[in-house]
Design a protein around this motif. Structure first.
Motif, PDB file in Angstrom:
ATOM      1  N   ASN A 206       0.805  -1.227   0.000  1.00  0.00           N
ATOM      2  CA  ASN A 206       0.000   0.000   0.000  1.00  0.00           C
ATOM      3  C   ASN A 206       0.840   1.281   0.000  1.00  0.00           C
ATOM      4  N   VAL A 207       1.978   1.241  -0.678  1.00  0.00           N
ATOM      5  CA  VAL A 207       2.766   2.458  -0.853  1.00  0.00           C
ATOM      6  C   VAL A 207       1.969   3.389  -1.776  1.00  0.00           C
ATOM      7  N   ASP A 208       2.028   4.680  -1.493  1.00  0.00           N
ATOM      8  CA  ASP A 208       1.294   5.692  -2.260  1.00  0.00           C
ATOM      9  C   ASP A 208       1.435   5.447  -3.767  1.00  0.00           C
ATOM     10  N   ASN A 209       0.304   5.108  -4.413  1.00  0.00           N
ATOM     11  CA  ASN A 209       0.327   4.805  -5.842  1.00  0.00           C
ATOM     12  C   ASN A 209       0.740   6.003  -6.682  1.00  0.00           C
ATOM     13  N   GLY A 210       0.490   7.222  -6.182  1.00  0.00           N
ATOM     14  CA  GLY A 210       0.923   8.416  -6.905  1.00  0.00           C
ATOM     15  C   GLY A 210       2.433   8.491  -6.992  1.00  0.00           C
ATOM     16  N   ILE A 211       3.128   8.140  -5.897  1.00  0.00           N
ATOM     17  CA  ILE A 211       4.599   8.133  -5.883  1.00  0.00           C
ATOM     18  C   ILE A 211       5.126   7.032  -6.806  1.00  0.00           C
ATOM     19  N   ILE A 212       4.478   5.867  -6.771  1.00  0.00           N
ATOM     20  CA  ILE A 212       4.914   4.755  -7.634  1.00  0.00           C
ATOM     21  C   ILE A 212       4.786   5.151  -9.109  1.00  0.00           C
ATOM     22  N   SER A 213       3.672   5.781  -9.462  1.00  0.00           N
ATOM     23  CA  SER A 213       3.468   6.168 -10.866  1.00  0.00           C
ATOM     24  C   SER A 213       4.510   7.204 -11.304  1.00  0.00           C
ATOM     25  N   LYS A 214       4.834   8.122 -10.415  1.00  0.00           N
ATOM     26  CA  LYS A 214       5.870   9.120 -10.735  1.00  0.00           C
ATOM     27  C   LYS A 214       7.209   8.439 -11.002  1.00  0.00           C
ATOM     28  N   PHE A 215       7.514   7.409 -10.202  1.00  0.00           N
ATOM     29  CA  PHE A 215       8.760   6.672 -10.400  1.00  0.00           C
ATOM     30  C   PHE A 215       8.768   5.977 -11.759  1.00  0.00           C
ATOM     31  N   LEU A 216       7.635   5.397 -12.158  1.00  0.00           N
ATOM     32  CA  LEU A 216       7.575   4.682 -13.440  1.00  0.00           C
ATOM     33  C   LEU A 216       7.743   5.636 -14.626  1.00  0.00           C
ATOM     34  N   PHE A 217       7.130   6.808 -14.554  1.00  0.00           N
ATOM     35  CA  PHE A 217       7.313   7.794 -15.621  1.00  0.00           C
ATOM     36  C   PHE A 217       8.762   8.300 -15.647  1.00  0.00           C
ATOM     37  N   TYR A 218       9.337   8.467 -14.462  1.00  0.00           N
ATOM     38  CA  TYR A 218      10.741   8.888 -14.357  1.00  0.00           C
ATOM     39  C   TYR A 218      11.649   7.816 -14.970  1.00  0.00           C
ATOM     40  N   CYS A 219      11.320   6.572 -14.695  1.00  0.00           N
ATOM     41  CA  CYS A 219      12.085   5.439 -15.216  1.00  0.00           C
ATOM     42  C   CYS A 219      12.033   5.415 -16.752  1.00  0.00           C
ATOM     43  N   GLN A 220      10.844   5.624 -17.294  1.00  0.00           N
ATOM     44  CA  GLN A 220      10.682   5.609 -18.754  1.00  0.00           C
ATOM     45  C   GLN A 220      11.511   6.707 -19.414  1.00  0.00           C
ATOM     46  N   LYS A 221      11.427   7.910 -18.881  1.00  0.00           N
ATOM     47  CA  LYS A 221      12.158   9.031 -19.473  1.00  0.00           C
ATOM     48  C   LYS A 221      13.667   8.853 -19.344  1.00  0.00           C
ATOM     49  N   SER A 222      14.105   8.347 -18.196  1.00  0.00           N
ATOM     50  CA  SER A 222      15.547   8.170 -17.967  1.00  0.00           C
ATOM     51  C   SER A 222      16.137   7.127 -18.902  1.00  0.00           C
ATOM     52  N   ARG A 223      15.414   6.055 -19.136  1.00  0.00           N
ATOM     53  CA  ARG A 223      15.936   4.962 -19.955  1.00  0.00           C
ATOM     54  C   ARG A 223      15.860   5.261 -21.452  1.00  0.00           C
ATOM     55  N   PHE A 224      14.970   6.171 -21.833  1.00  0.00           N
ATOM     56  CA  PHE A 224      14.796   6.463 -23.250  1.00  0.00           C
ATOM     57  C   PHE A 224      16.017   7.123 -23.872  1.00  0.00           C
ATOM     58  N   SER A 225      16.767   7.853 -23.087  1.00  0.00           N
ATOM     59  CA  SER A 225      17.879   8.651 -23.631  1.00  0.00           C
ATOM     60  C   SER A 225      18.919   7.804 -24.351  1.00  0.00           C
ATOM     61  N   SER A 226      19.128   6.597 -23.890  1.00  0.00           N
ATOM     62  CA  SER A 226      20.172   5.755 -24.495  1.00  0.00           C
ATOM     63  C   SER A 226      19.626   4.458 -25.092  1.00  0.00           C
ATOM     64  N   ALA A 227      18.305   4.367 -25.260  1.00  0.00           N
ATOM     65  CA  ALA A 227      17.693   3.114 -25.729  1.00  0.00           C
ATOM     66  C   ALA A 227      17.494   3.124 -27.241  1.00  0.00           C
ATOM     67  N   SER A 228      17.548   1.942 -27.823  1.00  0.00           N
ATOM     68  CA  SER A 228      17.236   1.786 -29.248  1.00  0.00           C
ATOM     69  C   SER A 228      15.720   1.771 -29.410  1.00  0.00           C
ATOM     70  N   LEU A 229      15.244   1.742 -30.652  1.00  0.00           N
ATOM     71  CA  LEU A 229      13.803   1.761 -30.898  1.00  0.00           C
ATOM     72  C   LEU A 229      13.122   0.535 -30.293  1.00  0.00           C
ATOM     73  N   ASP A 230      13.708  -0.637 -30.483  1.00  0.00           N
ATOM     74  CA  ASP A 230      13.126  -1.870 -29.917  1.00  0.00           C
ATOM     75  C   ASP A 230      13.116  -1.810 -28.398  1.00  0.00           C
ATOM     76  N   GLU A 231      14.183  -1.274 -27.820  1.00  0.00           N
ATOM     77  CA  GLU A 231      14.250  -1.154 -26.368  1.00  0.00           C
ATOM     78  C   GLU A 231      13.201  -0.178 -25.842  1.00  0.00           C
ATOM     79  N   LYS A 232      12.959   0.891 -26.591  1.00  0.00           N
ATOM     80  CA  LYS A 232      11.945   1.868 -26.193  1.00  0.00           C
ATOM     81  C   LYS A 232      10.551   1.240 -26.169  1.00  0.00           C
ATOM     82  N   VAL A 233      10.292   0.396 -27.153  1.00  0.00           N
ATOM     83  CA  VAL A 233       9.002  -0.309 -27.192  1.00  0.00           C
ATOM     84  C   VAL A 233       8.841  -1.186 -25.953  1.00  0.00           C
TER      85      VAL A 233
END
Length: 542
Positions: free
Chosen positions: A216-243
């Motif tokens: 029951n960790v705050d779902n708002g904080i978890i969602s922020k982490f997931l969006f942060y994760c997506q943006k951080s990983r996109f910078s060096s990812a290939s197209l297949d990795e981005k998918v």
């Protein structure tokens, strides 16, 4: 076999170790079993391991443990490697005066609750290199349990965690009691772990999120982490990795309470993934989440360009899917305030897409009808959009025009809109007739309401009746004017006669109202005269 038989161990094809079989087998049940039934007297034996956890470097740790008579230094840096290797080599044999390696690693893991965050993170990073073996023996679960416990504790102790506004900073802080610095510090206390975990294997992140949800960790904080994760990983990812990243992030977001997820971030994720080959499941889940939060959208959010090679301007099919998700299991479960907010938004959207020359009538009508009539207090916005659509698509047949007009609820049009519609050449004659019938129905209901009113209760009723009478008279005169002006077919002659009869009735009612007003004026003069003579004023009603 000789007591000092040489054993060659090929570890995953990386390196060959030459060891004393007797020493290794005294600690390893696996080696002991391999040669327990062997009658080979060859002084040199060989074994090949194809899936040794941790490879050659990890096997070296095992040999050192054996040659050092069961003594080794276990720490967060090597505990995962030693534990996995110990289970693989079955190093749980009883050796007099020595604690086997499985027992030693187990005791060290019992102390994990005292580890620092850095030690936990270090162990976890080594553990992810040993998947899926590390997961099968339960060591990964212990690391994750301790790590998530520390995260949950920090989020809970942060002041005023908020899930009601996912687009905000994540905390409700009064501007009177908290400074902007306090807000930054509070937000940091809840998100300090983002940077440390974002570099972990996506499988580990998925396990972390699942465990956070169960705690029951705050779902708002978890969602922020997931969006942060997506943006951080996109910078060096290939197209297949981005998918793959988007698909995993969407899958994890879908497990959260949708009311805690940022609508803007979901929409941004959709825009990023529009030109990617996302799986059908991923697209459906993303669109479903966006649709369920449609009451938070703006007009610009919906004006998404149509897919390539499509002739129409905007992706109306996507908006229809949003509306379907918003309705969910049924509009009766959607709060009326949200329903009306979305209806206002869709009316603006209809006006924006109406000028598109390639937009088919069926698609335009589908968007109008995607919401029930109860969502709109007035259909004036829909009327304006339909009028614009018919003006641009002037080449439509009468049947096609009437099909578009089926989206109008004439009973919810204002008098001004009905007046305009009946004189609007863009609309087919059947639509004009329906508008007249609606006006007739409104006048009839108003007359019935006025007839039911009692004129003997209070003086104000007389004035109200007079006002109503004037409104009805003006409206009925307009209707009769329309009836005379329009070329109504023979089958509608009865409607014309009925409207004219209604006008006569309104005139009679107006005469009654005028008489009532005269009587009321005399009564008021009588009251004023009695008051000036110092007499008591008689009650009008007992």
């Amino acid at each position: 076999m000789g007591s000092h038989c040489i054993l060659e161990v090929d570890v995953n094809g990386e390196e060959i170790f030459v060891v004393d079989k007797r020493i290794i087998s005294s600690y390893s049940g696996k080696i002991s079993k391999l040669f327990s039934k062997s009658k080979d007297v060859t002084p040199r034996l060989k074994v090949i391991f194809h899936d040794f956890p941790g490879g050659a470097a990890n096997f070296e740790l095992i040999t050192r443990f054996c040659y050092n008579k069961g003594e080794t230094n276990i720490n967060p840096y090597n505990i995962c490697n030693l534990t996995c290797a110990a289970h693989f080599m079955e190093m749980n044999k009883f050796v007099a005066g020595v604690e086997n390696l499985c027992e030693q690693t187990e005791k060290s893991l019992d102390e994990i609750k005292y580890w620092t965050w850095s030690e936990l993170l270090l162990a976890l990073k080594h553990c992810q290199d040993l998947l899926p073996g590390a997961n099968s023996i339960g060591i990964l679960d212990k690391f994750l349990d301790s790590l998530v416990g520390k995260v949950a504790s920090s989020v809970e102790t942060s002041p005023c965690p908020s899930t009601s506004s996912p687009d905000s900073s994540g905390f409700r802080l009064s501007c009177e009691t908290r400074s902007s610095e306090g807000l930054k510090n509070s937000f940091f206390r809840a998100t300090w772990w983002f940077e440390d975990l974002v570099g972990l294997d996506i499988r580990i992140i998925e396990m972390v999120v699942r465990l956070m949800v169960s705690r029951n960790v705050d779902n708002g904080i978890i969602s922020k982490f997931l969006f942060y994760c997506q943006k951080s990983r996109f910078s060096s990812a290939s197209l297949d990795e981005k998918v793959q990243i988007i698909e995993k992030v969407v899958e994890m977001l879908y497990s959260l309470d949708i009311s805690c997820v940022s609508y803007k971030s979901l929409l941004e994720l959709l825009r990023v993934g529009l030109n990617m080959n996302l799986s059908c499941c991923c697209r459906e889940r993303l669109e479903s989440m966006i649709g369920s939060l449609l009451d938070q959208a703006t007009l610009d959010n919906l004006l998404i360009p149509s897919p390539t090679r499509k002739s129409y301007l905007y992706d109306t099919n996507l908006v229809l899917r949003f509306l379907k998700s918003f309705s969910g299991k049924g509009v009766r479960f959607v709060p009326l305030s949200q329903l009306k907010k979305v209806a206002d938004l869709i009316d603006l959207y209809l006006s924006e897409i109406a000028p598109d020359p390639n937009l088919k009538p069926s698609k335009f009508l589908a968007i109008i009808r995607a919401l029930p009539d109860s969502a709109r207090d007035s259909f004036d916005g829909v009327y304006g959009a339909v009028n614009l659509y018919l003006e641009v698509h002037s080449g439509l047949s009468e049947e096609q025009k009437m099909k578009v007009c089926c989206g109008l609820n004439y009973d919810k049009l204002s008098s001004e809109s009905i007046n305009e519609l009946t004189q609007n050449a863009n609309f087919p004659s059947k639509s004009v007739t329906q508008a007249l019938i609606s006006r007739q129905r409104k006048l009839k209901n108003l007359l019935q309401d006025t007839d039911r009113s009692s004129f003997s209760d209070y003086p104000s009723r007389f004035f109200q009746a007079g006002r109503n009478g004037r409104k009805i008279d003006q409206g009925s005169q307009q209707i009769v004017l329309y009836a005379k002006k329009l070329n109504i077919p023979d089958e509608n002659e009865k409607l014309k006669e009925h409207l004219q009869g209604m006008q006569w009735r309104v005139v009679e009612l107006e005469k009654v109202c005028q008489k009532m007003q005269i009587q009321m004026g005399k009564m008021m003069k009588s009251r004023l005269s009695s008051y000036s003579n110092g007499k008591s004023v008689p009650k009008l009603c007992s």
